[in-house]
Design a protein around this motif. Structure first.
Motif, PDB file in Angstrom:
ATOM      1  N   ARG A  58       0.851  -1.187   0.000  1.00 22.39           N
ATOM      2  CA  ARG A  58       0.000   0.000   0.000  1.00 22.39           C
ATOM      3  C   ARG A  58       0.889   1.240   0.000  1.00 22.39           C
ATOM      4  N   PRO A  59       1.351   1.665  -1.156  1.00 24.20           N
ATOM      5  CA  PRO A  59       2.252   2.836  -1.200  1.00 24.20           C
ATOM      6  C   PRO A  59       1.600   4.108  -0.685  1.00 24.20           C
ATOM      7  N   ASP A  60       0.260   4.207  -0.792  1.00 24.98           N
ATOM      8  CA  ASP A  60      -0.391   5.411  -0.280  1.00 24.98           C
ATOM      9  C   ASP A  60      -0.247   5.514   1.243  1.00 24.98           C
ATOM     10  N   LYS A  61      -0.346   4.365   1.932  1.00 22.92           N
ATOM     11  CA  LYS A  61      -0.151   4.372   3.392  1.00 22.92           C
ATOM     12  C   LYS A  61       1.300   4.669   3.745  1.00 22.92           C
ATOM     13  N   LEU A  62       2.220   4.084   2.975  1.00 27.29           N
ATOM     14  CA  LEU A  62       3.641   4.306   3.237  1.00 27.29           C
ATOM     15  C   LEU A  62       4.010   5.775   3.077  1.00 27.29           C
ATOM     16  N   ILE A  63       3.567   6.354   1.977  1.00 28.24           N
ATOM     17  CA  ILE A  63       3.859   7.777   1.748  1.00 28.24           C
ATOM     18  C   ILE A  63       3.177   8.629   2.812  1.00 28.24           C
ATOM     19  N   GLY A  64       1.970   8.195   3.202  1.00 30.51           N
ATOM     20  CA  GLY A  64       1.239   8.943   4.227  1.00 30.51           C
ATOM     21  C   GLY A  64       1.991   9.016   5.541  1.00 30.51           C
ATOM     22  N   VAL A  65       2.499   7.868   6.022  1.00 27.61           N
ATOM     23  CA  VAL A  65       3.199   7.883   7.314  1.00 27.61           C
ATOM     24  C   VAL A  65       4.512   8.642   7.213  1.00 27.61           C
ATOM     25  N   ILE A  66       5.190   8.551   6.084  1.00 27.04           N
ATOM     26  CA  ILE A  66       6.450   9.285   5.909  1.00 27.04           C
ATOM     27  C   ILE A  66       6.202  10.791   5.903  1.00 27.04           C
TER      28      ILE A  66
END
Length: 423
Positions: A58-66
């Motif tokens: 889930r790249p959207d979640k990864l980018i979100g937390v970063i």
């Protein structure tokens, strides 16, 4: 915050810059990872690769937390910097803090860490995943809120945010580029074979078949002595057996099975006995793609097919060896040694080419790019260009190739000289 010693605040500010650099480098390294190499490493048991793959599902979640972490850190750093510089320089401190923090973050928390991460994504991403995984779990509610809002805004402008679609797969053209640019990772011969496999879809049976005027077969209308002599002297393993004309084909004869006929001699020869040794002919439409032909050969356990056109006329034959040579190149010598080669290099970049030579063979042998989407032989290409059989030796251009006709029969151009002219 006024009671805190400035040295401690500067130390805290330096720590926040380091954390910001971590988030910036993590984002760049995660997005720069080679997905196919990552899958290979994960399958091989690499723990860092497995963690990175789980995060990239889930790249959207990864980018979100970063981004959440990075923005919180940067905002906190700007608050502390403003307080410190205001304490030291008064009202002008806000300006000094903005200028100093911008330069520091730009150099130490953005450009430098992102450059390193882009150059060495695995060395940065795999250790970073140790921190990002628990951080994602900890900030899941906030990440989901931010992701749902951003995905909703993206859908409003017509952007589909569904993760894991066809973008993860390579198109044939993209795979061809990957193989072509693999460099020293693949031996040149193996690279050529892989490219040839990818190019099979672009060719049909008609492109590689042996034309009927070059087919060697057993004519049952010949005498017993002629047939036996042909069987004894043949350099081919399989021969089509026909009556008078190849359109009247009876079957395919494997010479290994004909050994008994040769031992019995002409006095015991009979057409019926010869026919009993033949296999049923296998017919192949001329427009059959080569991958389909390969699968059909494998399914039917065949090694030779008779190529037919839309009217059912036999156009020639195609063998498994011809098909495999499209992948691995010419791995056998011509079964019939002859000085009359199809392509002969002469002086000053000229080549003497036989009229019946396949266009694909010319391009593959010489590295040329003569058109292959029309006629399949050089004679056909030249006659299509001239729109007639030339009366004598003439010269003309086909694209940037100079052609000089050398020999002409009543029905075709039998030989010509060709040279590639630099464009």
């Amino acid at each position: 915050m006024n009671e805190i010693h400035p040295g401690l605040l500067f130390s805290l500010l330096a720590l926040l810059v380091v954390i910001s650099a971590f988030f910036s480098s993590s984002e760049t390294s995660m997005m720069a990872l080679n997905r196919y190499r990552l899958r290979h490493q994960a399958k091989s048991g690499h723990r860092g690769a497995k963690r990175a793959m789980e995060l990239l599902v889930r790249p959207d979640k990864l980018i979100g937390v970063i981004l959440i972490g990075n923005n919180l850190v940067n905002i906190l750093a700007s608050v502390i910097a403003g307080a410190v510089f205001t304490k030291l320089y008064g009202d002008a401190g806000v300006f000094y803090a903005t200028a100093a923090l911008t330069i520091v973050i730009l150099i130490f928390a953005e450009v430098t860490p992102k450059t390193i991460a882009a150059l060495y994504p695995e060395k940065v991403a795999f250790p970073a995943s140790l921190i990002l995984q628990p951080l994602l779990w900890l900030l899941t509610p906030l990440v989901l809120l931010v992701s749902s809002i951003s995905n909703g805004l993206a859908r409003l402008v017509g952007v589909e945010t569904t993760v894991g679609g066809e973008s993860e797969h390579l198109a044939p053209e993209e795979l061809r580029t990957v193989v072509f640019e693999s460099g020293a990772l693949l031996p040149s011969k193996h690279k050529g074979m892989l490219l040839n496999v990818l190019d099979l879809d672009q060719a049909t049976v008609e492109d590689i078949m042996i034309p009927r005027n070059e087919v060697m077969g057993v004519d049952l209308e010949h005498t017993a002595e002629q047939i036996l002599q042909q069987l004894a002297e043949s350099s081919y393993t399989r021969l089509p057996v026909f009556t008078g004309d190849i359109n009247q084909v009876v079957g395919i004869l494997h010479l290994r099975r004909a050994a008994q006929i040769l031992r019995d001699g002409p006095q015991n020869f009979s057409v019926a006995r010869l026919k009993s040794f033949t296999d049923d002919p296998y017919f192949v439409p001329e427009a059959t793609p080569l991958p389909t032909l390969l699968m059909n050969f494998q399914k039917t356990k065949r090694r030779m097919g008779l190529v037919v056109d839309e009217y059912g006329e036999v156009m020639g034959i195609v063998t498994l060896e011809d098909l495999l040579e499209e992948i691995v190149g010419d791995f056998t010598a011509s079964p019939v040694p002859s000085d009359d080669q199809e392509i002969i290099a002469t002086e000053d970049g000229w080549y003497r080419i036989a009229g019946g030579t396949s266009m694909r063979d010319i391009n593959r042998t010489l590295g040329w790019h003569l058109p292959t989407d029309g006629p399949k032989t050089f004679n056909g290409l030249a006659m299509e260009y001239l729109e007639s059989i030339p009366d004598g030796n003439i010269s003309f251009f086909i694209q940037n190739y100079l052609v000089e006709i050398e020999e002409v029969s009543n029905t075709m151009i039998t030989r010509a000289r060709v040279k590639k002219i630099s464009s």
